[in-house]
Design a protein around this motif. Structure first.
Motif, PDB file in Angstrom:
ATOM      1  N   PHE A  22       0.833  -1.214   0.000  1.00 13.46           N
ATOM      2  CA  PHE A  22       0.000   0.000   0.000  1.00 13.46           C
ATOM      3  C   PHE A  22       0.863   1.257   0.000  1.00 13.46           C
ATOM      4  O   PHE A  22       0.612   2.209  -0.757  1.00 13.46           O
ATOM      5  N   MET A  23       1.898   1.289   0.845  1.00 12.55           N
ATOM      6  CA  MET A  23       2.735   2.474   0.937  1.00 12.55           C
ATOM      7  C   MET A  23       3.507   2.715  -0.356  1.00 12.55           C
ATOM      8  O   MET A  23       3.625   3.854  -0.826  1.00 12.55           O
ATOM      9  N   ILE A  24       4.048   1.661  -0.963  1.00 10.95           N
ATOM     10  CA  ILE A  24       4.802   1.825  -2.208  1.00 10.95           C
ATOM     11  C   ILE A  24       3.882   2.269  -3.335  1.00 10.95           C
ATOM     12  O   ILE A  24       4.242   3.126  -4.156  1.00 10.95           O
ATOM     13  N   PHE A  25       2.661   1.710  -3.393  1.00 10.96           N
ATOM     14  CA  PHE A  25       1.710   2.085  -4.442  1.00 10.96           C
ATOM     15  C   PHE A  25       1.284   3.541  -4.282  1.00 10.96           C
ATOM     16  O   PHE A  25       1.116   4.271  -5.263  1.00 10.96           O
ATOM     17  N   SER A  26       1.111   3.988  -3.047  1.00 10.61           N
ATOM     18  CA  SER A  26       0.607   5.338  -2.791  1.00 10.61           C
ATOM     19  C   SER A  26       1.703   6.387  -2.850  1.00 10.61           C
ATOM     20  O   SER A  26       1.454   7.527  -3.280  1.00 10.61           O
ATOM     21  N   TYR A  27       2.913   6.046  -2.397  1.00 12.62           N
ATOM     22  CA  TYR A  27       3.943   7.079  -2.251  1.00 12.62           C
ATOM     23  C   TYR A  27       5.236   6.769  -3.011  1.00 12.62           C
ATOM     24  O   TYR A  27       6.220   7.476  -2.851  1.00 12.62           O
ATOM     25  N   ARG A  28       5.240   5.692  -3.797  1.00 12.27           N
ATOM     26  CA  ARG A  28       6.373   5.351  -4.639  1.00 12.27           C
ATOM     27  C   ARG A  28       7.678   5.277  -3.838  1.00 12.27           C
ATOM     28  O   ARG A  28       7.812   4.486  -2.926  1.00 12.27           O
ATOM     29  N   LEU A  29       8.657   6.133  -4.155  1.00  5.80           N
ATOM     30  CA  LEU A  29       9.944   6.044  -3.464  1.00  5.80           C
ATOM     31  C   LEU A  29       9.794   6.314  -1.972  1.00  5.80           C
ATOM     32  O   LEU A  29      10.474   5.700  -1.139  1.00  5.80           O
ATOM     33  N   LEU A  30       8.916   7.240  -1.635  1.00  3.35           N
ATOM     34  CA  LEU A  30       8.670   7.498  -0.203  1.00  3.35           C
ATOM     35  C   LEU A  30       8.118   6.248   0.483  1.00  3.35           C
ATOM     36  O   LEU A  30       8.430   5.978   1.646  1.00  3.35           O
ATOM     37  N   GLY A  31       7.311   5.462  -0.227  1.00  4.70           N
ATOM     38  CA  GLY A  31       6.775   4.214   0.329  1.00  4.70           C
ATOM     39  C   GLY A  31       7.881   3.195   0.587  1.00  4.70           C
ATOM     40  O   GLY A  31       7.847   2.458   1.577  1.00  4.70           O
ATOM     41  N   ILE A  32       8.863   3.181  -0.338  1.00  2.25           N
ATOM     42  CA  ILE A  32      10.004   2.270  -0.130  1.00  2.25           C
ATOM     43  C   ILE A  32      10.795   2.695   1.108  1.00  2.25           C
ATOM     44  O   ILE A  32      11.222   1.859   1.911  1.00  2.25           O
ATOM     45  N   VAL A  33      10.977   4.007   1.260  1.00  6.15           N
ATOM     46  CA  VAL A  33      11.675   4.518   2.446  1.00  6.15           C
ATOM     47  C   VAL A  33      10.921   4.129   3.717  1.00  6.15           C
ATOM     48  O   VAL A  33      11.520   3.697   4.723  1.00  6.15           O
ATOM     49  N   ALA A  34       9.579   4.285   3.689  1.00  7.54           N
ATOM     50  CA  ALA A  34       8.777   3.918   4.857  1.00  7.54           C
ATOM     51  C   ALA A  34       8.879   2.427   5.152  1.00  7.54           C
ATOM     52  O   ALA A  34       8.915   2.011   6.323  1.00  7.54           O
ATOM     53  N   THR A  35       8.947   1.603   4.112  1.00  8.23           N
ATOM     54  CA  THR A  35       9.087   0.155   4.307  1.00  8.23           C
ATOM     55  C   THR A  35      10.427  -0.172   4.947  1.00  8.23           C
ATOM     56  O   THR A  35      10.518  -1.022   5.841  1.00  8.23           O
ATOM     57  N   LEU A  36      11.490   0.502   4.496  1.00 12.82           N
ATOM     58  CA  LEU A  36      12.811   0.290   5.117  1.00 12.82           C
ATOM     59  C   LEU A  36      12.777   0.689   6.589  1.00 12.82           C
ATOM     60  O   LEU A  36      13.340  -0.013   7.452  1.00 12.82           O
ATOM     61  N   ALA A  37      12.121   1.812   6.874  1.00 12.78           N
ATOM     62  CA  ALA A  37      12.008   2.249   8.272  1.00 12.78           C
ATOM     63  C   ALA A  37      11.214   1.243   9.089  1.00 12.78           C
ATOM     64  O   ALA A  37      11.512   0.996  10.269  1.00 12.78           O
ATOM     65  N   LEU A  38      10.202   0.656   8.451  1.00 11.66           N
ATOM     66  CA  LEU A  38       9.393  -0.342   9.148  1.00 11.66           C
ATOM     67  C   LEU A  38      10.215  -1.600   9.443  1.00 11.66           C
ATOM     68  O   LEU A  38      10.054  -2.236  10.492  1.00 11.66           O
ATOM     69  N   LEU A  39      11.119  -1.961   8.529  1.00 15.08           N
ATOM     70  CA  LEU A  39      12.024  -3.086   8.781  1.00 15.08           C
ATOM     71  C   LEU A  39      12.946  -2.789   9.970  1.00 15.08           C
ATOM     72  O   LEU A  39      13.194  -3.657  10.817  1.00 15.08           O
ATOM     73  N   VAL A  40      13.449  -1.550  10.028  1.00 16.05           N
ATOM     74  CA  VAL A  40      14.295  -1.156  11.168  1.00 16.05           C
ATOM     75  C   VAL A  40      13.486  -1.223  12.462  1.00 16.05           C
ATOM     76  O   VAL A  40      13.972  -1.696  13.498  1.00 16.05           O
ATOM     77  N   TYR A  41      12.232  -0.758  12.399  1.00 18.74           N
ATOM     78  CA  TYR A  41      11.354  -0.798  13.577  1.00 18.74           C
ATOM     79  C   TYR A  41      11.155  -2.241  14.056  1.00 18.74           C
ATOM     80  O   TYR A  41      11.266  -2.543  15.250  1.00 18.74           O
ATOM     81  N   THR A  42      10.874  -3.154  13.122  1.00 16.83           N
ATOM     82  CA  THR A  42      10.675  -4.563  13.478  1.00 16.83           C
ATOM     83  C   THR A  42      11.937  -5.162  14.082  1.00 16.83           C
ATOM     84  O   THR A  42      11.893  -5.892  15.080  1.00 16.83           O
ATOM     85  N   PHE A  43      13.076  -4.802  13.470  1.00 13.97           N
ATOM     86  CA  PHE A  43      14.364  -5.289  13.982  1.00 13.97           C
ATOM     87  C   PHE A  43      14.609  -4.807  15.412  1.00 13.97           C
ATOM     88  O   PHE A  43      14.979  -5.578  16.300  1.00 13.97           O
ATOM     89  N   LEU A  44      14.384  -3.534  15.672  1.00 18.78           N
ATOM     90  CA  LEU A  44      14.585  -2.970  17.019  1.00 18.78           C
ATOM     91  C   LEU A  44      13.628  -3.590  18.032  1.00 18.78           C
ATOM     92  O   LEU A  44      13.993  -3.829  19.185  1.00 18.78           O
ATOM     93  N   PHE A  45      12.398  -3.852  17.598  1.00 14.32           N
ATOM     94  CA  PHE A  45      11.408  -4.435  18.519  1.00 14.32           C
ATOM     95  C   PHE A  45      11.841  -5.845  18.935  1.00 14.32           C
ATOM     96  O   PHE A  45      11.748  -6.219  20.114  1.00 14.32           O
ATOM     97  N   ILE A  46      12.334  -6.629  17.980  1.00 12.83           N
ATOM     98  CA  ILE A  46      12.798  -7.992  18.303  1.00 12.83           C
ATOM     99  C   ILE A  46      13.955  -7.947  19.291  1.00 12.83           C
ATOM    100  O   ILE A  46      14.006  -8.699  20.262  1.00 12.83           O
ATOM    101  N   VAL A  47      14.900  -7.033  19.052  1.00 14.31           N
ATOM    102  CA  VAL A  47      16.043  -6.898  19.964  1.00 14.31           C
ATOM    103  C   VAL A  47      15.572  -6.489  21.346  1.00 14.31           C
ATOM    104  O   VAL A  47      16.037  -7.019  22.364  1.00 14.31           O
ATOM    105  N   PHE A  48      14.637  -5.529  21.408  1.00 12.34           N
ATOM    106  CA  PHE A  48      14.138  -5.064  22.712  1.00 12.34           C
ATOM    107  C   PHE A  48      13.491  -6.199  23.496  1.00 12.34           C
ATOM    108  O   PHE A  48      13.670  -6.310  24.715  1.00 12.34           O
TER     109      PHE A  48
END
Length: 803
Positions: A646-672
């Motif tokens: 949804f984010m990539i379709f709606s915001y193109r490159l910005l959606g990809i950036v948001a997806t990368l940030a979401l991966l970082v968020y998931t990674f940090l949550f697992i570590v926490f």
């Protein structure tokens, strides 16, 4: 300085990133790391790991009745009693009120200690209130044996005083026999089962209950030999025998002892076949050789390791230590060997000699009856040596002038090796050729004249060992396989097992004896300081009846220990210094104030007249928990993928950036989740099914801030502004909405945590945990990525930003 700092930050970020990546790895992939990094891991709750949940109701009826009686007694005392009585009653009332205030926490502490004894490290004990009732919900992840939880956790939290009792007496033996007979009558007359009876008495002193006992014929306890042919239909029988136990001696050594007792026993099932692991080398070698013609077992007892033993075998035995097993696969004769060394004696050099001893007064090891001086002894020894060298018979001279027991045998000392004689004697004797006679040699015994009867000759080592010889074309491979099986306890022999259930009544005292003094007579325990030393002590008080019992108990146990048990666990065993009257005593020996407080809390907890009752139970099988975890992970993955699309379709490159940030968020949550709370405590976040739901929801909420920022950026880009300007405006203008939305979510989560049930709390904790990390990734990480993109050719193409 600024340049130095700019260089430091990339290194610091790199080190932190490496540490976080290591923590995020599966535990099996980081066994090489230091302790904290190696042990970090996810901690699952009951609904994800399986286990047992017990609901215990705390009854306050007795506590309230005791408080009412104390208040009434205090009112009466104030009408004319002495001040000491009033002070005592006021202290008792304060202690009872404190017990009521701390009731939940005190009982929770005891239950947690019991659960830890089950080996459960992630237990969760949650207070719960139903009207005026107080409950404790006890979750034991990984423990699905409900009865085990109930028996261990649900025992009465009782305070007991026990006195030393180690000597077996006729009275004690009669009491044990009477108790065993009474237990047997409960089964035969009342129809109770041995299992129920075992649960009732199995935790008493000197009683031991075995639910599922399995014994090979030669491992049956002594006295139970006839049980081997007993059938389940025979019912419960009473047998006399003993069990083997270990006792640690003061020097640290372990000693095996037999404890006599009575067995109340029944056979639960007919004998069954089982593969018995053969741990003893001789037993395993014998069994293997009996079932394979290519194998031969030999036992070598005190074997001389000379040329009759293959050189490689001899060398291997000399390099082994007692109890070691070793495989030899390359002997050059077409065979392989497996050796098990029991004992080895080093040979060294040995010789034979005789001596003439002339002792003197003052010699360290001389007989007290000797009166000659050292000079006289030296002269006599020199004269004896001259006589022998002049041709006289050594034996005759020795019998005539030698001191000591060897004189009767002509001075013959027989054979001896190095290290067996005193150093001066050994040095002179080993320097002689066969038949030679020494000059007088002085030792602590006196002066010696030594004759070598046999010159020093080397003696080979001796060994007692088991040897399994393997023959055939594949001897080496076969020996390696057998050795591996031996090391992994995989050599088994089919044997029958007897299946029994029994209660053992020990005829040997366990060390402590029950007394009538218990929590009913206990009033309070408080921490004070000794008036002279200032050391913290615990002061305990009893009621009038308890004070009399305590005085009698201390009077007959002066110089002995008096044990205090809470919930069946020993919490203190002070030594009685003298008879204690007045109903008040002081326990010393606490290392610090915290230790004294802990002891006082244990005593007050055990004396709380608030029994707990099991009012409900729930069991989650481990397979159900695993299925719930797997489905939750699939739900999180599907949600992540759909959100990214949804984010990539709606915001193109910005959606990809948001997806990368979401991966970082998931990674940090697992570590926490793998790290201790706040990084300094021993507590961890326990992941439950409700918590997983909170995490999945937080994944969606983590993207909310990006949606607000990106929409604002799109508006600015449509106005023709540069990407960097649009980005700065987007972050600035979207911040109030992001802040207010997250603050409102935090407030809602806090309300759920404080007033919600355990399930709702798990959801709220997971959700509130994700908010700071989502704000970090949505603002800091996304902004950092966008600033990097601006500096690249991608930042010049407005179509990539859906503008």
């Amino acid at each position: 300085m600024a340049k130095s700092r700019s260089r430091m930050w990339p290194w610091l970020i790199g080190v932190v990133t490496v540490v976080l990546v290591i923590i995020a790895l599966p535990q099996s992939a980081r066994q090489w790391t230091p302790g904290p990094l190696r042990t970090a891991g996810l901690h699952f709750g009951l609904d994800l790991a399986g286990g047992t949940q017990l609901d215990f109701r705390i009854s306050e009826e007795e506590l309230r009745a005791q408080m009412a009686a104390t208040e009434q007694a205090l009112e009466t005392a104030r009408q004319g009693a002495d001040q000491d009585t009033i002070n005592r009653l006021e202290a008792e009332l304060v202690a009872l009120q404190t017990q009521q205030q701390n009731l939940i926490e005190a009982i929770r502490t005891v239950l947690e200690r019991r659960i830890n004894a089950l080996g459960v490290s992630e237990a969760l004990i949650t207070p719960s209130y139903f009207g005026n009732e107080k409950h404790l919900l006890v979750e034991c992840p990984g423990v699905v044996d409900v009865q085990q939880c109930i028996d261990t956790v649900g025992k009465t939290i009782a305070l007991e005083f026990k006195e030393e009792f180690t000597e077996t007496t006729a009275e004690f033996e009669a009491e044990v026999r009477a108790a065993a007979a009474a237990a047997q009558r409960r089964i035969t007359e009342s129809g109770e089962t041995l299992a129920v009876l075992g649960q009732d008495v199995g935790d008493q002193l000197g009683r031991f209950y075995t639910e599922n006992g399995q014994f090979y014929r030669d491992t049956l306890p002594k006295g139970l030999e006839e049980v081997w042919n007993r059938s389940p239909a025979a019912g419960v029988g009473l047998f006399e025998g003993s069990i083997s136990s270990t006792v640690q001696q003061p020097d640290g050594s372990i000693e095996f002892i037999d404890i006599p007792g009575l067995f109340l026993l029944e056979v639960t099932a007919p004998r069954s076949m089982s593969g018995r692991v053969l741990n003893q080398a001789d037993t395993a070698f014998t069994y293997l050789a009996e079932n394979d013609d290519a194998l031969e077992f030999l036992l070598h007892t005190d074997r001389v390791l000379d040329d009759t033993v293959p050189l490689q075998v001899s060398a291997a035995l000399k390099a082994m230590f007692g109890g070691e097993t070793k495989a030899m696969t390359d002997l050059g004769d077409g065979t392989a060997r497996i050796l098990h060394l029991r004992q080895r004696t080093s040979g060294g050099e040995r010789m034979a000699a005789s001596h003439i001893l002339i002792a003197y007064k003052g010699a360290q090891a001389a007989d007290a009856s000797v009166t000659r001086t050292r000079e006289e002894a030296q002269a006599l020894a020199a004269a004896a040596a001259a006589r022998v060298r002049g041709g006289e018979d050594f034996v005759t001279v020795a019998r005539e002038v030698s001191d000591g027991p060897s004189a009767e045998d002509g001075g013959n000392l027989g054979e001896f090796g190095r290290g067996e004689m005193v150093p001066a004697f050994e040095a002179a004797a080993y320097a002689l050729e066969q038949g030679a006679v020494s000059d007088p040699v002085e030792t602590p015994f006196g002066f010696h004249v030594i004759r070598s009867n046999r010159a020093p000759t080397p003696e080979p080592d001796r060994a007692t060992y088991d040897e399994l010889i393997v023959r055939g074309e594949a001897a080496a491979a076969k020996a390696t396989d057998i050795f591996t099986r031996l090391q992994n306890n995989q050599v088994t022999r089919p044997e029958e097992l007897a299946n029994v259930r029994f209660i053992f009544f020990s005829l040997k005292p366990t060390g402590w004896k029950d007394t009538p003094l218990d929590g009913k007579h206990f009033r309070s325990a408080t921490v004070t300081t000794d008036g002279i030393s200032g050391i913290p002590v615990v002061q305990i008080t009893f009621d009038e009846e308890g004070g009399q019992m305590f005085a009698e108990l201390t009077k007959r146990n002066v110089g002995k220990q008096l044990a205090i048990f809470v919930g069946g666990e020993l919490v203190s065993a002070p030594v009685v210094q003298g008879e204690i009257t007045g109903g008040t005593a002081v326990i010393t020996g606490s290392a610090n104030f915290q230790e004294a407080q802990r002891l006082a809390q244990d005593l007050n907890t055990g004396a709380i007249p608030a029994p707990i009752y099991l009012s409900g139970q729930r069991t989650v099988e481990a397979t159900l928990g695993a299925e719930a975890l797997q489905m939750s992970l699939w739900a999180a993955l599907v949600g992540f993928i759909l959100l990214s699309i949804f984010m990539i379709f709606s915001y193109r490159l910005l959606g990809i950036v948001a997806t990368l940030a979401l991966l970082v968020y998931t990674f940090l949550f697992i570590v926490f989740l793998k790290l201790p709370l706040f990084l300094v405590t021993s507590q961890y976040t326990v992941l439950t099914l409700a918590g997983v739901a909170g995490i999945i929801l937080s994944i969606g909420m983590a993207i909310d801030a990006n949606v607000l920022i990106f929409e604002r950026m799109k508006e600015e880009l449509k106005k023709g502004k540069e990407l960097e300007t649009a980005m700065n405006i987007g972050f600035t203008k979207a911040w109030p909405s992001i802040r207010d939305g997250n603050v409102s979510t935090i407030i809602t989560c806090l309300i759920l945590i404080f007033i919600g049930t355990s399930i709702v709390r798990g959801f709220a904790v997971a959700l509130i945990t994700g908010i700071p990390m989502s704000m970090f990734t949505a603002i800091v990480v996304v902004r950092w990525i966008l600033r990097w993109i601006i500096k690249t050719p991608l930042g010049k193409n407005s179509k990539l930003f859906s503008a």
